[in-house]
Design a protein around this motif. Sequence first.
Motif, PDB file in Angstrom:
ATOM      1  N   TYR A  25       1.055  -0.890   0.379  1.00  0.00           N
ATOM      2  CA  TYR A  25       0.105   0.251   0.297  1.00  0.00           C
ATOM      3  C   TYR A  25       1.023   1.094  -0.215  1.00  0.00           C
ATOM      4  CZ  TYR A  25      -3.009   3.321   1.775  1.00  0.00           C
ATOM      5  OH  TYR A  25      -3.479   4.520   2.628  1.00  0.00           O
ATOM      6  N   SER A  27       0.740   5.235   0.773  1.00  0.00           N
ATOM      7  CA  SER A  27       0.079   6.099   0.518  1.00  0.00           C
ATOM      8  C   SER A  27       0.479   7.995   0.146  1.00  0.00           C
ATOM      9  CB  SER A  27       0.187   6.331   2.532  1.00  0.00           C
ATOM     10  OG  SER A  27       1.312   7.117   2.658  1.00  0.00           O
ATOM     11  N   ARG A  28      -0.272   8.522  -0.163  1.00  0.00           N
ATOM     12  CA  ARG A  28       0.129  10.104  -0.354  1.00  0.00           C
ATOM     13  C   ARG A  28       1.263  10.667   0.672  1.00  0.00           C
ATOM     14  NH1 ARG A  28      -4.403   8.442  -1.805  1.00  0.00           N
ATOM     15  NH2 ARG A  28      -5.429   8.950  -3.881  1.00  0.00           N
ATOM     16  N   SER A  29       0.574  10.335   2.355  1.00  0.00           N
ATOM     17  CA  SER A  29       1.415  10.694   2.693  1.00  0.00           C
ATOM     18  C   SER A  29       3.056  10.013   3.663  1.00  0.00           C
ATOM     19  CB  SER A  29       0.932  10.753   4.353  1.00  0.00           C
ATOM     20  OG  SER A  29       1.525  11.117   5.804  1.00  0.00           O
ATOM     21  N   LEU A  46       3.383   6.117   4.768  1.00  0.00           N
ATOM     22  CA  LEU A  46       2.464   6.541   5.847  1.00  0.00           C
ATOM     23  C   LEU A  46       1.454   5.663   6.641  1.00  0.00           C
ATOM     24  CD1 LEU A  46       4.407   9.773   7.550  1.00  0.00           C
ATOM     25  CD2 LEU A  46       4.886   6.983   7.876  1.00  0.00           C
ATOM     26  N   PRO A  48      -1.745   5.300   7.706  1.00  0.00           N
ATOM     27  CA  PRO A  48      -3.213   6.546   8.615  1.00  0.00           C
ATOM     28  C   PRO A  48      -4.131   4.733   9.437  1.00  0.00           C
ATOM     29  CG  PRO A  48      -4.529   6.268   6.376  1.00  0.00           C
ATOM     30  CD  PRO A  48      -3.059   5.171   6.129  1.00  0.00           C
ATOM     31  N   THR A  49      -4.172   6.105  10.390  1.00  0.00           N
ATOM     32  CA  THR A  49      -4.641   5.342  12.089  1.00  0.00           C
ATOM     33  C   THR A  49      -6.281   4.459  11.285  1.00  0.00           C
ATOM     34  OG1 THR A  49      -4.457   6.778  13.312  1.00  0.00           O
ATOM     35  CG2 THR A  49      -6.494   5.472  14.200  1.00  0.00           C
ATOM     36  N   VAL A  50      -6.799   4.641  10.158  1.00  0.00           N
ATOM     37  CA  VAL A  50      -7.940   3.842  10.000  1.00  0.00           C
ATOM     38  C   VAL A  50      -7.308   2.182   9.730  1.00  0.00           C
ATOM     39  CG1 VAL A  50      -9.528   2.775   8.013  1.00  0.00           C
ATOM     40  CG2 VAL A  50      -9.992   5.048   9.526  1.00  0.00           C
ATOM     41  N   TYR A  51      -6.231   2.804   8.380  1.00  0.00           N
ATOM     42  CA  TYR A  51      -5.626   1.320   7.916  1.00  0.00           C
ATOM     43  C   TYR A  51      -5.214   0.650   8.777  1.00  0.00           C
ATOM     44  CZ  TYR A  51      -2.242  -1.331   5.123  1.00  0.00           C
ATOM     45  OH  TYR A  51      -2.096  -1.998   3.896  1.00  0.00           O
ATOM     46  N   ASP A  53      -5.681   0.473  12.153  1.00  0.00           N
ATOM     47  CA  ASP A  53      -7.267  -0.423  12.811  1.00  0.00           C
ATOM     48  C   ASP A  53      -7.270  -1.704  12.385  1.00  0.00           C
ATOM     49  OD1 ASP A  53      -6.910   1.083  14.933  1.00  0.00           O
ATOM     50  OD2 ASP A  53      -8.770   2.471  13.853  1.00  0.00           O
ATOM     51  N   ARG A  54      -7.459  -1.747  10.675  1.00  0.00           N
ATOM     52  CA  ARG A  54      -8.003  -3.079  10.059  1.00  0.00           C
ATOM     53  C   ARG A  54      -7.110  -4.498   9.883  1.00  0.00           C
ATOM     54  NH1 ARG A  54     -12.958  -2.220   7.379  1.00  0.00           N
ATOM     55  NH2 ARG A  54     -11.831  -2.760   4.345  1.00  0.00           N
ATOM     56  N   ALA A  57      -7.015  -6.142  12.898  1.00  0.00           N
ATOM     57  CA  ALA A  57      -8.298  -6.229  12.888  1.00  0.00           C
ATOM     58  C   ALA A  57      -8.260  -8.235  11.737  1.00  0.00           C
ATOM     59  CB  ALA A  57      -9.377  -5.815  12.603  1.00  0.00           C
ATOM     60  N   ARG A  61      -8.025 -12.253  13.044  1.00  0.00           N
ATOM     61  CA  ARG A  61      -8.548 -13.213  12.078  1.00  0.00           C
ATOM     62  C   ARG A  61      -7.727 -13.691  11.734  1.00  0.00           C
ATOM     63  NH1 ARG A  61     -11.439  -8.113   9.601  1.00  0.00           N
ATOM     64  NH2 ARG A  61      -9.816  -8.823   8.400  1.00  0.00           N
ATOM     65  N   ARG A 227      -2.834  -0.372  20.442  1.00  0.00           N
ATOM     66  CA  ARG A 227      -4.279  -0.999  20.667  1.00  0.00           C
ATOM     67  C   ARG A 227      -5.082  -1.937  20.072  1.00  0.00           C
ATOM     68  NH1 ARG A 227      -6.553   4.145  18.861  1.00  0.00           N
ATOM     69  NH2 ARG A 227      -6.465   2.727  16.578  1.00  0.00           N
TER      70      ARG A 227
END
Lengths: 464, 364
Positions: A25, A27-29, A46, A48-51, A53-54, A57, A61, A227
Amino acid sequence: MVSSQETDRTDGLIQLDVLGPSGSYRSRSRATVPDVSGRPAAELSLAPTVYVDRAMAALRRARPLSADERVAAIVRAGRLFATETINGLTVGEYEHAVSRVGGVPIQVVRAATRTALERSAQLHHGLQHARPWGAVGDWRDPLTRAGRAVWTRRGEVFAVHAAGNHPGTHTLWPEALALGYRVAVRPSRREPFTPHRLVTALRMAGFGEDQVVLLPTDHAAAEALLRGADLAYGSDEVIRRYADDPAVLPLIPGRSKILLTADTDWRDHLDTVVESIAHHGGTGCVNATAVLVEGDPAPVAEAIAGRLSVLPSLPPEDDKAILPVQSAVSARALERYVRDRAAGARAHLGGDGFVEELGDGSAVLRPVVHQLERADDPRAGAELPFPCVWVAPWSREDGVTPLRDTLILGAYTDDDRLIDAFLDEPTIANVYLGDHPTYWTATGIPHDGYLAHFLMRTKGVIRG
Amino acid sequence: MSTAAHPVLDLPFDTPPDPEEFIRAAMEWHFHPDTGSPYWLERATSLDFDPRTDVKSHDDLQLFPNVVNEMRKVPVHALIPKGYGPRPDIVGVYESGGTTGAPKRVVCPRDWMERLVDWSNANLDEHDFPRGVDWLGLTPSGPHIVGEIFRRSAATHGRHGFQVDLDPRWVKKLIADGKADQADAYAEHVIDQAEFILRTQEIGVLTITPALLERLVRREDLVALVNEKVRAIRWGGTQLDPDTHHLYRTEIFPETVLYGHYGSTMIMGIAGQRPGSGDSCVFDTFSPYVTFSVVDPVTRRPVPYGARGQVVMNHVSKALFLPNNLERDLATRVEPVRGRVGDAAADIAPVGRFENEAVIEGVY
């Protein structure tokens, strides 16, 4: 999407993508990773947080491979890491990048590559040393029919907040993969090449993309790794913030030390003492930070200074380089720091400054030797990322107190009661007696205790 | 004595006034002794120019000082233009988020709120928001104008509006005090309440802050629920970085319309994401009533198009005059829609420090 085999350089910069649960992946940043001269060498995507978190998860799994498959894949990954072109970089190009960016002498990087190969081959074997002898590795072991301890994981997902001081820091966390954890690695921006290469190699060798991931992040998203994990270990700012959390294992400074008692003639061991200070360019936690001398420390300090003073100042990628290199700006900052810290101490080497600029914006960190007046001077624990040693007097009355908080203690003594005291002292991690350098290690030797003792527990099982 | 406003101040939302005629009429309204607010009539005495003669264009708004901090103390009745008469039709008093100290207040007459919502509804149509569906709002409620805009949008563009209370100031206080665990628990509490509504009601539009959306996305069952029910998400309050926006658009909510708002109580309104502006969200204001200038923070002159600068906000309407408000955000200056005054702003991000108080981003 970037295949791990194709060369991938945009504007001449190495692109280090996030290695996520469904592939690479970009990123733009992106963080620019400069080499020691300040010139951009790579761009680090870098997540992002959402990435994050997923991704965490997805790790949770995912099911682990079988133990045998895991061990086989780690052995294969070690070979790929040490021999193959990965992310467009040959082994030589990878080592050059680590050397230029991290400022680590190229021979040190090459040695780390060989060590990575050896350690991955021995990883499973080494792990067995950490398993309590009464515990079996699998509940299916027939011993459990009579009742037995089984060695089991304390969790499923492990976060590694990696250090960037030396490529060798990445030889430890694959143990978690071998034990069946799914692992997320947050690389250090100081040296992201090694974890990127290793994670890629592990995936090429058979681990699923949802079993081991590389998640470079900014500060805010780094918390999402913690987390999302059951256990975390490492040395970044997030780990420091949560260092008191029992699910977090912080990497702390080594403050390794050498004790030269009057039982031995230190002149016979000068080579080993000097090597303990300067091997790995002095960048490791296993390098000696202090040398304590029973008797007059001045001749010892003088002799160490004499040996260290002749080391050449060279760019890190030079085959003959021994000393670490940083950007001149950070080297000068380090110089000011050390000068302030050393105020009042007698300098045997580097007292007037230790930065030698190479003219391209980078600078060599030359060795520094200071003499302290007391064994309990707190400066004896001032660990710095280059050969910087504090030599202090020590007496039997001082005892073990000034030797506390030590990763590796190299002790030259025949006194069994003293040796007992070292072994009894809980804040000394390893004790090497006699002529062994502080950086010595071998299969089955714990680094700071076994990492597996943090990752695993025993469970009583009886069946039938 | 005349208290009638120039008709150019009363145009429907979709009839743009001539910008210069509009500014002159607004100056006449706000600074004429018969129609201006007690606040501005008093404040004008300390200006070294006469707004009614010297301010002829949008650019001339720069002549005014930034008075926004005075809105922390002014009694709100002094802000209502006298031209609204002795019984002005006011829909509410609204306060800023209190991110940087004591809250600032504005007072909102009905004609402005209705014009704003009409404009906003037209934007929603342009972004293919479904009409007549139920809305769920996870936005600041209480004294914040965004809560009022939510309720009116839900009622006029949608059907019913469902809200969860949200106090952003408390969250900021918790974070400032190092009580991250309590801030976390509060935000989880907000999401828990949203879940009840999402599970039982026919929610077609979700209005939410980026921080809460990020948190909602951590719950995979809620992502599935949103994807099953919600046709459009309107986000705003803080910013959404382009990487996260891209992930939402392509991976997490691929069938859902994403539409961003960028606003401030101090402009009594919002700027809307330009259709088709991709992941680097470009925001257009309700010009000429609400305008942005993206400026060099030191010289206060506009930066070139494409460059980063700090956002200055202006509100000029019959209801309120609040020019030259230096906001806490950095943005890329973008050309406005053709024929409109002011700048569009893209890639908005907060300035690290502002007026000597560290900005803390939280749920809001």
